[in-house]
Design an enzyme around this catalytic site. Structure first.
Site, mmCIF file in Angstrom:
data_model
loop_
_atom_site.group_PDB
_atom_site.id
_atom_site.type_symbol
_atom_site.label_atom_id
_atom_site.label_comp_id
_atom_site.label_asym_id
_atom_site.label_seq_id
_atom_site.Cartn_x
_atom_site.Cartn_y
_atom_site.Cartn_z
ATOM 1 N N SER A 101 6.787 -1.390 -11.196
ATOM 2 C CA SER A 101 6.291 -1.416 -9.822
ATOM 3 C C SER A 101 5.306 -0.291 -9.545
ATOM 4 C CB SER A 101 7.486 -1.382 -8.870
ATOM 5 O OG SER A 101 7.094 -1.640 -7.539
ATOM 6 N N ASP A 244 3.994 -6.233 -5.157
ATOM 7 C CA ASP A 244 5.008 -6.679 -4.208
ATOM 8 C C ASP A 244 5.050 -5.763 -2.981
ATOM 9 O OD1 ASP A 244 6.224 -4.445 -5.301
ATOM 10 O OD2 ASP A 244 8.073 -5.463 -5.881
#
EC number: 5.4.2.10
Length: 445
Positions: A101, A244
């Site tokens: 991430s 995301d």
């Protein structure tokens, strides 16, 4: 049951240090294949972000899955939410994301999606962990899994994102700057916004395996701020490494965080009679968001920090909108997980419907001063349970006399203790946060 390997967002750590090693990934692939296969076979999608170690772990997972009799379909570099979507539309048994991430390139991790494109149920994670402690086996030669590549994955996801706004939507006349964090969105994000008519300037979209999130993206937003002002753009959009999370920058270079984006989307849904229930935030959500939603008679509840808990609360209440101030926004009316591109499109549609700039749209949310200090966690002492830390938190809370709050929590993705203080006066809030962070650091030393 307590998880041995899985954290709040999959399995994550430093590359080369257990469990983020090739041999563990081989075993993890095998365990996942054994857990997901039905009637002896299963099909699993694998996607990744742009960090260099993704190649190594992709190969190891592929070998482990094949040994368990699972067929593998490779997506290449794709946003995490794209893998959730494609897992669902290809009717695969599961999806695997190789990503850490917003972390730097020397970290990596594994996330799983179910066949419905949602987080794995606890019992499936428990089954995988149990299998990881068993000897690895290989199916009969005729049953070994095969691997193939899905070549049109990007195009499918681009069309899905465009489909989240009304047919015929055009952002012609809108000038935006997109920061792709040298990450998974570097190809698809510019295409989505350009194909919808926006004039797009792209930065941080030349991944080399090592530069993901390096001085760019939603965690390092200064470059985007400067570029928006220099280009005289209407706004900027910053993604993190696996796309995301999303933050925005207004035309003057001011950061618009996840709380503000959530407010803009929620208000738009309510005005159109499309908001089902209320909004889920987290313990870190700014008090100003709660107050602004209350003015609109929109219910608001707080979940623990982490999209896993936001999603669980949304499902429990049958609501559709939630998120974190970090920019992890969940729009269940369109997708099954946090999706930065989808969320950004919902914000742009809200601006378009109201005929407002981002500056104007955020103005009805008055944020309370909130200071967050990260303290490196080391040693065996749990600072959250240490008497001196507890006493300090109680002392600061008493001093604020009901005009603020204190929150200390361990990060679910990094070895950090996050010290947050929120109140009505910024200098006092900062002083209290620094005071608490110093005490936590002394305990951790």
């Amino acid at each position: 049951m307590a998880r041995k390997y899985f954290g709040t967002d999959g399995i994550r750590g430093r590359v080369g240090q257990f469990p983020i090693t090739p041999d563990f990934m081989l075993k993890l692939g095998w365990a996942a294949g054994m857990a997901f296969r039905k009637e002896g076979k299963c099909r699993i999608l694998i996607g990744k972000d742009t960090r260099i170690s993704g190649y190594m772990f992709e190969s190891a997972l592929e070998a482990g899955l094949a040994a368990a009799g699972a067929d593998v379909q490779l997506l290449g570099p794709m946003p995490t939410p794209a893998i959730a979507y494609l897992t669902r539309t290809f009717q695969a048994d599961a999806g695997i994301v190789i990503s850490a991430s917003h972390n730097p390139h020397d970290d990596n991790g594994i996330k799983f999606f179910s066949s419905e494109g949602t987080k794995l149920p606890d019992d499936v994670e428990a089954m995988i962990e149990e299998l990881l402690d068993q000897p690895m086996t290989v199916v009969e030669s005729a049953g070994i899994g095969k691997a193939s590549r899905i070549n049109d994955a990007s195009g499918r996801y681009i069309e899905f994102c465009k489909g989240s706004v009304p047919s015929g939507t055009s952002f012609k006349g809108l000038k935006i700057v997109i920061d792709c964090a040298h990450g998974a969105a570097y190809k698809v994000a510019p295409s989505v916004f350009r194909e919808l008519g926006a004039e797009v300037r792209v930065i941080s979209a030349q991944p080399d395996g090592l530069n993901i999130n390096d001085g760019c993206g939603s965690t390092h937003i200064a470059a985007l701020q400067a570029e928006v002002v220099a280009q005289q753009a209407d706004l900027g959009i910053a993604f993190d490494g696996d796309a995301d999370r999303v933050l925005m920058v207004d035309q003057y270079g001011a950061v618009v965080d996840g709380d503000e984006l959530l407010f803009i989307i929620a208000r738009d849904l309510q005005e159109r009679g499309r908001l089902r229930g209320g909004v889920v935030g987290t313990l870190m959500s700014n008090l100003g968001l709660e107050l602004a939603l209350a003015e609109l008679n929109i219910p608001f509840v707080r979940a623990k920090v982490g999209d896993r808990y936001v999603i669980a609360e949304l499902l429990a209440r049958n609501w559709q909108l939630g998120g974190e101030n970090s920019g992890h926004l969940v729009c269940f009316q369109h997708t099954t997980t946090g999706d930065a591109i989808i969320a950004a499109l919902q914000v742009l549609m809200a601006l378009k419907r109201r005929g407002q700039s981002l500056v104007e749209a955020r103005s009805d949310l008055k944020k309370c001063p909130q200071v967050l200090v990260n303290v490196r966690l080391s040693g065996a002492v749990d600072p959250l349970e240490h008497p001196s830390v507890k006493e300090a938190c109680a002392r600061v809370t008493e001093r604020m006399a009901g005009r603020g709050r204190v929150l200390l929590r361990k990060s679910g993705t990094e070895p950090l203790v996050r010290v947050m203080v929120e109140g009505d006066e910024e200098s006092s809030v900062r002083s209290y946060a620094d005071e608490l962070a110093k005490i936590v650091a002394e305990v951790c030393a």
